[in-house]
Design an enzyme around this catalytic site. Structure first.
Site, short mmCIF file in Angstrom:
data_model
loop_
_atom_site.label_atom_id
_atom_site.label_comp_id
_atom_site.label_asym_id
_atom_site.label_seq_id
_atom_site.Cartn_x
_atom_site.Cartn_y
_atom_site.Cartn_z
N MET A 77 -11.45 -5.92 5.25
CA MET A 77 -10.67 -4.98 6.06
C MET A 77 -10.38 -5.61 7.41
O MET A 77 -11.31 -6.02 8.11
CB MET A 77 -11.43 -3.66 6.26
CG MET A 77 -11.49 -2.75 5.07
SD MET A 77 -9.90 -2.33 4.30
CE MET A 77 -9.02 -1.57 5.66
N HIS A 117 -8.30 1.16 -4.06
CA HIS A 117 -9.21 0.93 -2.93
C HIS A 117 -9.88 2.25 -2.58
O HIS A 117 -9.27 3.14 -2.00
CB HIS A 117 -8.36 0.39 -1.75
CG HIS A 117 -9.13 0.15 -0.50
ND1 HIS A 117 -8.51 -0.10 0.71
CD2 HIS A 117 -10.47 0.10 -0.24
CE1 HIS A 117 -9.42 -0.28 1.64
NE2 HIS A 117 -10.61 -0.16 1.10
N ASP A 120 -4.61 3.59 -1.91
CA ASP A 120 -5.67 3.91 -0.94
C ASP A 120 -6.19 5.33 -1.17
O ASP A 120 -5.48 6.31 -0.96
CB ASP A 120 -5.11 3.81 0.48
CG ASP A 120 -4.97 2.37 0.93
OD1 ASP A 120 -5.94 1.61 0.78
OD2 ASP A 120 -3.88 2.01 1.42
N SER A 140 0.84 -1.19 0.00
CA SER A 140 0.00 0.00 0.00
C SER A 140 0.88 1.25 0.00
O SER A 140 1.68 1.45 0.92
CB SER A 140 -0.89 0.00 1.24
OG SER A 140 -1.35 1.33 1.46
N HIS A 191 -1.21 -1.29 -4.32
CA HIS A 191 -2.47 -0.96 -3.64
C HIS A 191 -2.53 0.54 -3.38
O HIS A 191 -1.66 1.11 -2.72
CB HIS A 191 -2.53 -1.74 -2.32
CG HIS A 191 -3.82 -1.62 -1.59
ND1 HIS A 191 -4.95 -2.35 -1.92
CD2 HIS A 191 -4.18 -0.85 -0.53
CE1 HIS A 191 -5.93 -2.04 -1.10
NE2 HIS A 191 -5.50 -1.13 -0.25
N MET A 224 -8.82 8.14 -0.02
CA MET A 224 -9.65 8.51 1.13
C MET A 224 -10.16 9.94 0.96
O MET A 224 -9.43 10.80 0.47
CB MET A 224 -8.83 8.43 2.42
CG MET A 224 -8.17 7.08 2.63
SD MET A 224 -7.35 7.01 4.23
CE MET A 224 -6.55 5.40 4.12
N GLY A 255 -0.65 1.39 9.67
CA GLY A 255 0.02 1.13 10.94
C GLY A 255 -0.87 0.75 12.10
O GLY A 255 -0.45 0.83 13.25
N ASP A 281 -6.60 -6.59 4.16
CA ASP A 281 -5.93 -5.29 4.23
C ASP A 281 -5.98 -4.74 5.66
O ASP A 281 -7.06 -4.50 6.20
CB ASP A 281 -6.67 -4.33 3.28
CG ASP A 281 -6.06 -2.93 3.20
OD1 ASP A 281 -4.99 -2.70 3.80
OD2 ASP A 281 -6.67 -2.08 2.51
N GLY A 282 -4.79 -4.53 6.23
CA GLY A 282 -4.70 -3.83 7.51
C GLY A 282 -3.99 -4.63 8.59
O GLY A 282 -4.42 -5.73 8.95
N GLY A 283 -2.87 -4.09 9.06
CA GLY A 283 -2.18 -4.69 10.19
C GLY A 283 -1.47 -6.01 9.89
O GLY A 283 -1.21 -6.79 10.81
N GLY A 322 1.18 -2.16 4.16
CA GLY A 322 1.69 -0.79 4.03
C GLY A 322 2.91 -0.59 4.89
O GLY A 322 4.05 -0.61 4.42
N SER A 323 2.69 -0.43 6.19
CA SER A 323 3.81 -0.12 7.09
C SER A 323 4.82 -1.26 7.16
O SER A 323 6.02 -1.01 7.28
CB SER A 323 3.28 0.25 8.48
OG SER A 323 2.38 -0.72 8.95
N MET A 364 -12.01 4.45 -0.52
CA MET A 364 -12.67 4.65 0.79
C MET A 364 -13.33 6.02 0.75
O MET A 364 -12.92 6.97 1.42
CB MET A 364 -11.62 4.56 1.91
CG MET A 364 -11.16 3.13 2.15
SD MET A 364 -9.59 3.06 3.03
CE MET A 364 -8.47 3.24 1.64
N GLY A 394 -8.75 3.98 7.28
CA GLY A 394 -8.43 5.40 7.49
C GLY A 394 -6.94 5.66 7.66
O GLY A 394 -6.46 6.70 7.23
C1 DX5 Z 1 -6.21 1.38 5.70
C2 DX5 Z 1 -5.77 1.15 4.28
C3 DX5 Z 1 -4.66 0.17 4.19
C4 DX5 Z 1 -3.40 0.59 4.89
C5 DX5 Z 1 -2.70 -0.64 5.36
O1 DX5 Z 1 -7.30 2.20 5.73
O2 DX5 Z 1 -6.83 0.67 3.49
O3 DX5 Z 1 -4.41 -0.22 2.86
O4 DX5 Z 1 -2.54 1.33 4.10
O5 DX5 Z 1 -1.60 -0.27 6.12
P1 DX5 Z 1 -0.93 -1.25 7.16
O6 DX5 Z 1 -0.42 -2.44 6.39
O7 DX5 Z 1 0.17 -0.44 7.76
O8 DX5 Z 1 -1.97 -1.64 8.16
ZN ZN Z 2 -6.35 -0.29 1.48
#
Ligand code: DX5
Ligand code: ZN
Length: 220
Positions: free
Chosen positions: A135, A64, A33, A6, A31, A35, A143, A173-175, A195-196, A66, A140
Site C-alpha cells: 500500500m 483487495h 476494493d 481500481s 482491482h 471495505m 485519490g 496500490d495508491g496514488g 483508480g483516480s 480491507m 480507505g
Molecule cells: C485505497 C484502495 C485503492 C484505491 C487507489 O484504499 O485500496 O485501490 O482505489 O486509488 P488511487 O489510484 O486513486 O490512489
Molecule cells: Zn486497493
C-alpha cells in the site's frame, strides 16, 4: 507490467460500462476494493457485486479485502468469482492459516501491507504467497497522495523475493499516476493499481495507454 484499474473510482451506476472500457484498453486485472467501515473508514462493495460482474469480462478479478476477520468472507468471495484474494497483514492474527484457506478455494493468495507495516512480517509466509500488495497510501479512499518512502519498500521486497528465488508478484496500490509510475516499476512492481488516474480521466483509454507507456519507460 500489468495494469489493475481500481473500480473504486469507477461510475457505480454504470459499472459494467466502465469495466468494458478498461478491458478494451488492454488492462489485465480488475482491482476490486472491498471495505468494511471497520478496518478502514469507508464502506464499498461485497460479493454480490463481484458475482454480478463475473462472466462479463475476461480480466483477472483481483479482490483487495480491507476488512476485519477476512477469514469469514473468503469462501463467499471465491464463490463469487475472485481469482486473487488479498488480505491485510494487520487483520489476521493467524495469517498462515488464512493463506491456506484462500488456496484451498483454488484462488491465488495475496497479502497486503499498510505503509507502516514492516516487510519483516512476510518472512515466514513469503514462499506461500502468489502476490504481495504494497500500500502506497493509507487504505480507505481513492485519490490520495503517493507516500514516497514506499518506493524503497518495493525495492527491498523485490530483493527479498529474488534472494529466495521465489515467484511472487509485487503489486503497488495508491496514488499512482503517469508522473511516478516509472520509478515504481523500476523499483520492482509487477502490477500497478490505479483508480483516480484511470477513471477520473476524460479519456479513460488514453489514460490507460499513457500509464502503460510511462510505466514501461517509453517516452513517446
Ligand atoms: C485505497 C484502495 C485503492 C484505491 C487507489 O484504499 O485500496 O485501490 O482505489 O486509488 P488511487 O489510484 O486513486 O490512489
Ligand atoms: Zn486497493
Amino acid at each position: 507490467m500489468k495494469l489493475a484499474p481500481s473500480i473504486l473510482s469507477a461510475d457505480f451506476s454504470n459499472l459494467l460500462k466502465d469495466v468494458k472500457i478498461v478491458e478494451k484498453a488492454g488492462c489485465e486485472f480488475l482491482h476490486i476494493d472491498v471495505m468494511d467501515g471497520h478496518f478502514v473508514p469507508n464502506i464499498t462493495i461485497g460479493p454480490v457485486v463481484v458475482q454480478s460482474l463475473k462472466g462479463k469480462t475476461d480480466m483477472v478479478f483481483d479482490v483487495h479485502l480491507m476488512i476485519e476477520e477476512p477469514e469469514k468472507y473468503i469462501e463467499a468471495f471465491a464463490k463469487a468469482g475472485a481469482d486473487i484474494i488479498t488480505i491485510h497483514q494487520e487483520t489476521a492474527a493467524h495469517m498462515h492459516r488464512v493463506i491456506q484457506m484462500i488456496k484451498a478455494q483454488g484462488v491465488k493468495a495475496g497479502v497486503s501491507l499498510n505503509p507502516a507495516t514492516s516487510l519483516n512480517t512476510l518472512e515466514y509466509i513469503l514462499e506461500d504467497l502468489d502476490m504481495v500488495l504494497i500500500m502506497s497510501v493509507n487504505p480507505g479512499f481513492g485519490g490520495q497522495k503517493y507516500i514516497p518512502a514506499m518506493t524503497e519498500k518495493v525495492r527491498r521486497l523485490k530483493d527479498m523475493i529474488d534472494r529466495k528465488d521465489l515467484n511472487v508478484e509485487i503489486q503497488v496500490d495508491g496514488g499512482i499516476n503517469p508522473d511516478n509510475v516509472r520509478e515504481i516499476v523500476k523499483a520492482g512492481a509487477d502490477i500497478i493499481v490505479a483508480g483516480s488516474a484511470v477513471f477520473n480521466a476524460e479519456d479513460v483509454p488514453g489514460a490507460v495507454q499513457n500509464l502503460r507507456r510511462k510505466g514501461e519507460g517509453e517516452e513517446r
